[in-house]
Design an enzyme around this catalytic site. Structure first.
Site, PDB file in Angstrom:
ATOM      1  N   LYS A  86       1.064  -1.009   0.067  1.00  0.00           N
ATOM      2  CA  LYS A  86      -0.145   0.164  -0.113  1.00  0.00           C
ATOM      3  C   LYS A  86       1.124   1.390  -0.100  1.00  0.00           C
ATOM      4  O   LYS A  86       1.654   0.972   1.108  1.00  0.00           O
ATOM      5  CB  LYS A  86      -0.876   0.117   1.129  1.00  0.00           C
ATOM      6  CG  LYS A  86      -2.017   0.621   1.496  1.00  0.00           C
ATOM      7  CD  LYS A  86      -2.799   0.185  -0.259  1.00  0.00           C
ATOM      8  CE  LYS A  86      -4.317   0.029   0.674  1.00  0.00           C
ATOM      9  NZ  LYS A  86      -5.248  -0.533  -0.376  1.00  0.00           N
TER      10      LYS A  86
ATOM     11  N   THR B 259      -3.591  -5.567   0.140  1.00  0.00           N
ATOM     12  CA  THR B 259      -3.147  -4.409   0.418  1.00  0.00           C
ATOM     13  C   THR B 259      -3.741  -3.328   1.665  1.00  0.00           C
ATOM     14  O   THR B 259      -3.179  -2.299   2.456  1.00  0.00           O
ATOM     15  CB  THR B 259      -3.183  -3.129  -0.815  1.00  0.00           C
ATOM     16  OG1 THR B 259      -3.867  -3.019  -1.188  1.00  0.00           O
ATOM     17  CG2 THR B 259      -2.158  -3.778  -1.700  1.00  0.00           C
ATOM     18  N   ASP B 260      -4.526  -4.351   1.117  1.00  0.00           N
ATOM     19  CA  ASP B 260      -6.151  -3.345   2.272  1.00  0.00           C
ATOM     20  C   ASP B 260      -5.495  -3.652   4.170  1.00  0.00           C
ATOM     21  O   ASP B 260      -5.110  -2.556   5.470  1.00  0.00           O
ATOM     22  CB  ASP B 260      -7.403  -3.361   1.764  1.00  0.00           C
ATOM     23  CG  ASP B 260      -8.859  -2.875   3.152  1.00  0.00           C
ATOM     24  OD1 ASP B 260      -8.404  -2.007   2.762  1.00  0.00           O
ATOM     25  OD2 ASP B 260      -9.437  -3.266   3.667  1.00  0.00           O
TER      26      ASP B 260
ATOM     27  N   PHE C  70      30.054  30.781  -9.853  1.00  0.00           N
ATOM     28  CA  PHE C  70      31.145  29.982 -10.823  1.00  0.00           C
ATOM     29  C   PHE C  70      31.737  29.973 -11.671  1.00  0.00           C
ATOM     30  O   PHE C  70      31.296  30.984 -12.606  1.00  0.00           O
ATOM     31  CB  PHE C  70      29.449  29.258 -11.204  1.00  0.00           C
ATOM     32  CG  PHE C  70      29.879  27.563 -12.183  1.00  0.00           C
ATOM     33  CD1 PHE C  70      29.992  27.202 -11.711  1.00  0.00           C
ATOM     34  CD2 PHE C  70      29.879  28.022 -13.292  1.00  0.00           C
ATOM     35  CE1 PHE C  70      30.190  25.870 -11.849  1.00  0.00           C
ATOM     36  CE2 PHE C  70      29.504  26.467 -14.461  1.00  0.00           C
ATOM     37  CZ  PHE C  70      30.117  25.356 -13.055  1.00  0.00           C
TER      38      PHE C  70
ATOM     39  N   ARG D 296      26.495  35.456  -7.705  1.00  0.00           N
ATOM     40  CA  ARG D 296      25.868  34.537  -8.638  1.00  0.00           C
ATOM     41  C   ARG D 296      25.146  34.897  -7.463  1.00  0.00           C
ATOM     42  O   ARG D 296      24.687  34.511  -5.651  1.00  0.00           O
ATOM     43  CB  ARG D 296      25.368  33.641  -8.970  1.00  0.00           C
ATOM     44  CG  ARG D 296      26.009  33.140  -8.655  1.00  0.00           C
ATOM     45  CD  ARG D 296      26.028  31.583  -9.639  1.00  0.00           C
ATOM     46  NE  ARG D 296      26.597  29.873  -8.914  1.00  0.00           N
ATOM     47  CZ  ARG D 296      26.688  28.877  -9.594  1.00  0.00           C
ATOM     48  NH1 ARG D 296      25.892  28.917 -10.239  1.00  0.00           N
ATOM     49  NH2 ARG D 296      26.841  27.929  -8.460  1.00  0.00           N
TER      50      ARG D 296
ATOM     51  N   VAL E  94      27.709  24.569  -6.775  1.00  0.00           N
ATOM     52  CA  VAL E  94      27.101  23.271  -6.323  1.00  0.00           C
ATOM     53  C   VAL E  94      27.802  22.139  -5.904  1.00  0.00           C
ATOM     54  O   VAL E  94      27.560  21.270  -4.831  1.00  0.00           O
ATOM     55  CB  VAL E  94      25.746  22.678  -6.735  1.00  0.00           C
ATOM     56  CG1 VAL E  94      25.291  21.347  -6.417  1.00  0.00           C
ATOM     57  CG2 VAL E  94      24.869  24.402  -7.079  1.00  0.00           C
ATOM     58  N   GLN E  95      28.239  21.667  -6.301  1.00  0.00           N
ATOM     59  CA  GLN E  95      29.086  20.318  -6.268  1.00  0.00           C
ATOM     60  C   GLN E  95      30.160  20.672  -5.130  1.00  0.00           C
ATOM     61  O   GLN E  95      30.202  19.685  -4.177  1.00  0.00           O
ATOM     62  CB  GLN E  95      30.400  20.394  -7.649  1.00  0.00           C
ATOM     63  CG  GLN E  95      29.438  19.178  -8.675  1.00  0.00           C
ATOM     64  CD  GLN E  95      29.471  20.205  -9.886  1.00  0.00           C
ATOM     65  OE1 GLN E  95      29.104  21.735  -9.691  1.00  0.00           O
ATOM     66  NE2 GLN E  95      28.590  20.208 -11.071  1.00  0.00           N
TER      67      GLN E  95
ATOM     68  N   ASN F 266      19.977  23.213  -9.275  1.00  0.00           N
ATOM     69  CA  ASN F 266      20.507  24.356  -8.915  1.00  0.00           C
ATOM     70  C   ASN F 266      19.071  25.628 -10.232  1.00  0.00           C
ATOM     71  O   ASN F 266      18.817  25.255 -11.058  1.00  0.00           O
ATOM     72  CB  ASN F 266      21.345  24.205 -10.418  1.00  0.00           C
ATOM     73  CG  ASN F 266      22.545  25.881  -9.643  1.00  0.00           C
ATOM     74  OD1 ASN F 266      21.838  26.842  -9.043  1.00  0.00           O
ATOM     75  ND2 ASN F 266      23.331  26.709 -10.771  1.00  0.00           N
TER      76      ASN F 266
ATOM     77  N   HIS G  55      17.654  28.133 -10.980  1.00  0.00           N
ATOM     78  CA  HIS G  55      18.017  29.562 -11.701  1.00  0.00           C
ATOM     79  C   HIS G  55      17.571  31.424 -12.215  1.00  0.00           C
ATOM     80  O   HIS G  55      16.499  30.677 -11.939  1.00  0.00           O
ATOM     81  CB  HIS G  55      18.934  29.536 -12.979  1.00  0.00           C
ATOM     82  CG  HIS G  55      19.317  28.179 -13.940  1.00  0.00           C
ATOM     83  ND1 HIS G  55      20.939  28.011 -12.498  1.00  0.00           N
ATOM     84  CD2 HIS G  55      19.332  26.551 -14.579  1.00  0.00           C
ATOM     85  CE1 HIS G  55      21.281  26.457 -13.267  1.00  0.00           C
ATOM     86  NE2 HIS G  55      20.423  25.804 -14.073  1.00  0.00           N
TER      87      HIS G  55
END
Ligand SMILES: O=c1[nH]c(=O)c2[nH]c(=O)[nH]c2[nH]1
Length: 302
Positions: free
Chosen positions: A12, A59-60, A161, A178, A229-230, A256, A258
């Site tokens: 479920k 699943t109930d 960057f 930035r 970011v890396q 990222n 922008h």
């Protein structure tokens, strides 16, 4: 046609559960709201290949079980509740060998009213969720991955960057200043637990790790003059590994988001680029998507 079942799991999804704790002495109530998914694996092939429902726990019934276990056990930390759910299915049904439980915990932060924490009113202060993926495997143990997801952050400066590949495909200018914005998805994977008692032995470690991961993420994001970011996400992951010894690896997945400059000089020479940029156009896509997994040196494959 010759064929066979390659893999199968079922259960479920989107089981929405709310639990309240009422402190009778103080009248303070505490609430938890979760969305649970529980998928089972085992000797269930014949339900697919021979229409044999005798091997199917409906699943109930899986949904019912999640509510009953929520009533009978603590639902926090989610790492423990996920382990309780998963182990239940492995132990109760001899033909079920693996249970995959995921829990999304939604934010209900206590309101401050007249300067005081309110005893029974809460607010959804953001899209951020605390998630766990708990995989319980018979004869192996309990694999837990804990996450922060949907945490939106933005810094309006102190991000750069430059120095990236420049060739005939490149149009992006190098920038020393930035906007950096992302939606944090951070996951820390725990060393395998043998059983529920081992998970239960020190439940504080899970809340502590979540707090540490959140604080490291936010502090690093805010304080660092980001090279990319890396580089920023690697620093975050490394610090989480340093802060939580029982964690084997840390994953980050960061879009990222922008924000493009808008050149307005066509309108009466209005200056809105470079040093004069104030009005930007947030982009919904395309966006960068930067991912990594950081491990301890002894297990690194790179
Ligand atoms: O931090 C970044 N990493 C990239 O890989 C990248 N690529 C890009 O166009 N901008 C950025 N920013």
């Amino acid at each position: 046609m010759a064929s066979k079942l390659g893999a199968a799991r079922y259960g479920k999804d989107n089981v929405r559960v709310y639990k309240v704790h009422r402190d009778q002495k103080t009248g303070v109530q505490t609430v938890v709201e979760m969305t649970v998914c529980c998928l089972l694996e085992g000797d269930i092939e014949t339900s697919y290949t021979k229409a044999d429902n005798s091997v199917v726990v409906a699943t109930d019934s899986i949904k019912n079980t999640i509510f009953i276990l929520a009533k009978q056990h603590p639902v926090t930390p989610p790492e423990l509740f996920g382990s309780i759910i998963g182990s239940h299915f492995i132990e109760k049904y001899s033909h079920i060998h693996v249970a995959h439980v995921s829990i999304i915990t939604h934010r209900w932060t206590r309101m401050t009213v007249d300067g005081k924490p309110h005893p029974h009113s809460f607010l959804r202060d953001g899209a951020e969720t605390r998630n766990v993926q708990v995989d319980v495997t018979e004869g192996k143990g309990i694999d837990i991955a804990s996450s922060i997801a949907g945490l939106h952050v933005l810094k309006s400066t102190a991000s750069q960057f430059w120095g990236f590949v420049r060739d005939e495909y490149t149009t992006l200018p190098e920038v020393r200043d930035r906007i950096l914005s992302t939606e944090v998805d951070a996951t820390w994977r725990w060393k395998l637990f043998d059983n529920v008692s081992q998970v239960q032995a020190d439940t504080a470690r899970f809340d502590n790790a979540w707090s540490a991961a959140r604080e490291i993420t936010l502090n690093t994001f805010a304080k660092e003059n980001s090279a990319s970011v890396q580089a920023t996400m690697y620093n975050m992951a490394e610090m989480i590994l340093g802060a939580v010894p029982q964690v084997e690896s840390v994953d980050y997945s960061l879009p990222n988001k922008h924000y493009f400059e808008v050149d307005l000089k066509w309108h009466k020479g209005l200056k809105n680029t470079g040093q004069d940029a104030e009005v930007y156009a947030p982009q919904s896509g395309p966006n960068g998507l930067i991912k990594c997994t950081v491990v301890r040196p002894s297990t690194a494959k790179l």
